[in-house]
Design a protein around this motif. Structure first.
Motif, mmCIF file in Angstrom:
data_model
loop_
_atom_site.group_PDB
_atom_site.id
_atom_site.type_symbol
_atom_site.label_atom_id
_atom_site.label_comp_id
_atom_site.label_asym_id
_atom_site.label_seq_id
_atom_site.Cartn_x
_atom_site.Cartn_y
_atom_site.Cartn_z
ATOM 1 N N PHE A 298 0.815 -1.220 0.000
ATOM 2 C CA PHE A 298 0.000 0.000 0.000
ATOM 3 C C PHE A 298 0.849 1.271 0.000
ATOM 4 C CE2 PHE A 298 -3.443 -2.448 2.567
ATOM 5 C CZ PHE A 298 -3.829 -3.119 1.409
ATOM 6 N N ALA A 299 2.108 1.140 -0.372
ATOM 7 C CA ALA A 299 3.035 2.277 -0.270
ATOM 8 C C ALA A 299 2.595 3.478 -1.107
ATOM 9 C CB ALA A 299 4.435 1.843 -0.693
ATOM 10 N N ASP A 300 1.920 3.221 -2.219
ATOM 11 C CA ASP A 300 1.489 4.322 -3.086
ATOM 12 C C ASP A 300 0.169 4.936 -2.635
ATOM 13 O OD1 ASP A 300 3.707 3.905 -4.686
ATOM 14 O OD2 ASP A 300 2.663 2.500 -6.012
ATOM 15 N N LEU A 301 -0.480 4.311 -1.653
ATOM 16 C CA LEU A 301 -1.795 4.784 -1.216
ATOM 17 C C LEU A 301 -1.736 5.578 0.087
ATOM 18 C CD1 LEU A 301 -3.862 1.518 -1.896
ATOM 19 C CD2 LEU A 301 -3.658 3.538 -3.367
ATOM 20 N N VAL A 302 -0.625 5.465 0.812
ATOM 21 C CA VAL A 302 -0.508 6.103 2.127
ATOM 22 C C VAL A 302 0.834 6.823 2.208
ATOM 23 C CG1 VAL A 302 -0.526 5.730 4.624
ATOM 24 C CG2 VAL A 302 -1.877 4.225 3.141
ATOM 25 N N ASP A 303 0.831 8.065 2.711
ATOM 26 C CA ASP A 303 2.097 8.783 2.837
ATOM 27 C C ASP A 303 2.961 8.139 3.926
ATOM 28 O OD1 ASP A 303 2.022 10.487 5.526
ATOM 29 O OD2 ASP A 303 0.022 10.576 4.645
ATOM 30 N N PRO A 304 4.280 8.271 3.857
ATOM 31 C CA PRO A 304 5.196 7.561 4.759
ATOM 32 C C PRO A 304 4.927 7.792 6.247
ATOM 33 C CG PRO A 304 6.413 8.484 2.925
ATOM 34 C CD PRO A 304 5.020 9.016 2.814
ATOM 35 N N GLN A 305 4.629 9.026 6.647
ATOM 36 C CA GLN A 305 4.391 9.314 8.059
ATOM 37 C C GLN A 305 3.135 8.612 8.562
ATOM 38 O OE1 GLN A 305 6.183 10.754 10.391
ATOM 39 N NE2 GLN A 305 4.561 10.352 11.896
ATOM 40 N N THR A 306 2.072 8.668 7.781
ATOM 41 C CA THR A 306 0.826 7.990 8.165
ATOM 42 C C THR A 306 1.025 6.487 8.184
ATOM 43 O OG1 THR A 306 -0.463 9.779 7.160
ATOM 44 C CG2 THR A 306 -1.610 7.716 7.591
ATOM 45 N N ALA A 307 1.766 5.969 7.219
ATOM 46 C CA ALA A 307 2.051 4.534 7.185
ATOM 47 C C ALA A 307 2.761 4.099 8.457
ATOM 48 C CB ALA A 307 2.902 4.198 5.963
ATOM 49 N N THR A 308 3.727 4.898 8.905
ATOM 50 C CA THR A 308 4.449 4.591 10.143
ATOM 51 C C THR A 308 3.496 4.518 11.329
ATOM 52 O OG1 THR A 308 6.479 5.639 9.346
ATOM 53 C CG2 THR A 308 6.254 5.398 11.724
ATOM 54 N N GLU A 309 2.548 5.438 11.384
ATOM 55 C CA GLU A 309 1.594 5.444 12.491
ATOM 56 C C GLU A 309 0.645 4.258 12.420
ATOM 57 O OE1 GLU A 309 -0.316 9.236 12.745
ATOM 58 O OE2 GLU A 309 1.537 10.293 13.238
ATOM 59 N N TYR A 310 0.215 3.884 11.219
ATOM 60 C CA TYR A 310 -0.644 2.700 11.082
ATOM 61 C C TYR A 310 0.100 1.452 11.569
ATOM 62 C CZ TYR A 310 -3.890 5.367 8.094
ATOM 63 O OH TYR A 310 -4.790 6.289 7.607
ATOM 64 N N ILE A 311 1.352 1.330 11.173
ATOM 65 C CA ILE A 311 2.164 0.182 11.603
ATOM 66 C C ILE A 311 2.287 0.168 13.119
ATOM 67 C CG2 ILE A 311 4.466 -0.858 11.535
ATOM 68 C CD1 ILE A 311 4.732 0.325 8.684
#
Length: 340
Positions: A102-115
């Motif tokens: 989902f790397a193209d669907l979520v910005d890196p900072q938000t992805a980090t928080e989801y993880i």
């Protein structure tokens, strides 16, 4: 399980809708609640979390631990799943989906928080709903109590280090003081309060006072959960309206994690030749999450409007219907195991 608990996912869904709409229409109300903080701990949410967790801790009976040596295999299975497999598989799935798929669907900072939110769910073994799942599969109630008690003791010492390690691996800067404060506030203190309450109300001859107290608090506990969901989605309203796909993206790896962990645990229980009344609840304990704790720590570490808080609340939405499907599967496959 009562009708209200059975439809918990429906009530959670309605509260998500109510919180989102309210947060959009009257954002100033939620902004006022958000400002009520002490040492990065939001006071209204902390109170609601305590309302949720405290009744669960009353059910933990440490006197049952003396029987641990009689049937060690089921406990061993649960401990391995809860502390050696599930946290790390959750972290891996979070990385796989939000850093790769989902790397193209979520910005890196938000992805980090989801993880981070997923990790917090994975490191928090369930405490309360376990008793419901065990009852639905006709599990050994005393043995379930032993498993919960042992897991809660381990949680006091293992939750913070494992969480810090996995968050560090995920490139999250871990504020140790906030993490330790969360463990004290949401694990140690409620557990001590629960033990003291149990000691004051329970006796070997008469359990009626304790049972009445627990049953009285149960709807209050669920109300606390629902109120927390309303607040969290009120805080998250703008983020969700801007990207409603976020809930779906978070739910996909959570579903995969839950079914995958259950498959590993159930298959292992069959290989270990555990009786069904121990195997089924042991696997369900290893599968479900203490989402109340995960929500509380996510808020403390990352804030009310963070992706981590959102991920943990999505965990609430996903867990109940998924666990009910696993209960049904365990009951249908009872003949795979020896009966006691």
């Amino acid at each position: 399980m009562g009708a209200f608990e059975r439809f918990l996912s429906l009530w959670v869904g309605l509260c998500i809708l109510a919180g989102g709409v309210s947060g959009y229409l009257v954002p100033e109300v939620f902004q006022w609640f958000a400002k009520l903080e002490v040492a990065h701990v939001n006071i209204p949410v902390a109170i609601l979390i305590w309302v949720m967790i405290y009744p669960m801790m009353i059910q933990v009976d440490f006197s049952s631990i003396k029987d641990i040596g009689k049937k060690p295999k089921g406990l061993l299975l649960t401990l391995i799943i809860n502390w050696l497999i599930k946290p790390f598989s959750m972290a891996f799935l979070g990385w796989l989906f939000f850093r790769v798929l989902f790397a193209d669907l979520v910005d890196p900072q938000t992805a980090t928080e989801y993880i981070a939110g997923m990790i917090l769910l994975g490191v928090a073994p369930c405490t309360a709903m376990v008793f419901v799942w065990s009852n639905l599969v006709k599990g050994d109630a005393n043995y379930t109590l032993v498993q919960v008690s042992i897991n809660d003791i381990i949680k006091i010492f293992a939750f913070a280090p494992i969480t810090a390690f996995l968050l560090g691996v995920s490139d999250v800067v871990v504020p140790w003081d906030t993490l330790m404060l969360s463990v004290v506030l949401y694990v140690l203190m409620p557990l001590i309060a629960g033990v003291l309450t149990r000691k004051a109300l329970d006796s070997k001859q008469d359990h009626s006072k304790l049972n009445y107290f627990i049953q009285t608090f149960k709807p209050i506990s669920i109300a606390g959960l629902l109120a927390t969901v309303v607040l969290l989605f009120g805080f998250q309203a703008e983020t969700i309206l801007a990207n409603p796909l976020a809930i779906v993206l978070i739910a996909i790896p959570l579903l995969l994690q839950t079914y995958g962990i259950f498959a590993i645990a159930y298959g292992s229980a069959k290989i270990m030749k555990l009786p069904h009344n121990i195997a089924a609840p042991a696997c369900l304990i290893g599968t479900s999450n203490f989402f109340e704790l995960a929500v509380a720590v996510a808020i403390s570490l990352f804030g009310l409007q963070s992706g981590a808080a959102l991920a943990t609340v999505v965990g609430v939405l996903v867990e109940v219907p998924v666990m009910l499907t696993l209960v049904a599967f365990a009951n249908r496959t009872r003949h795979w195991f020896k009966q006691v």
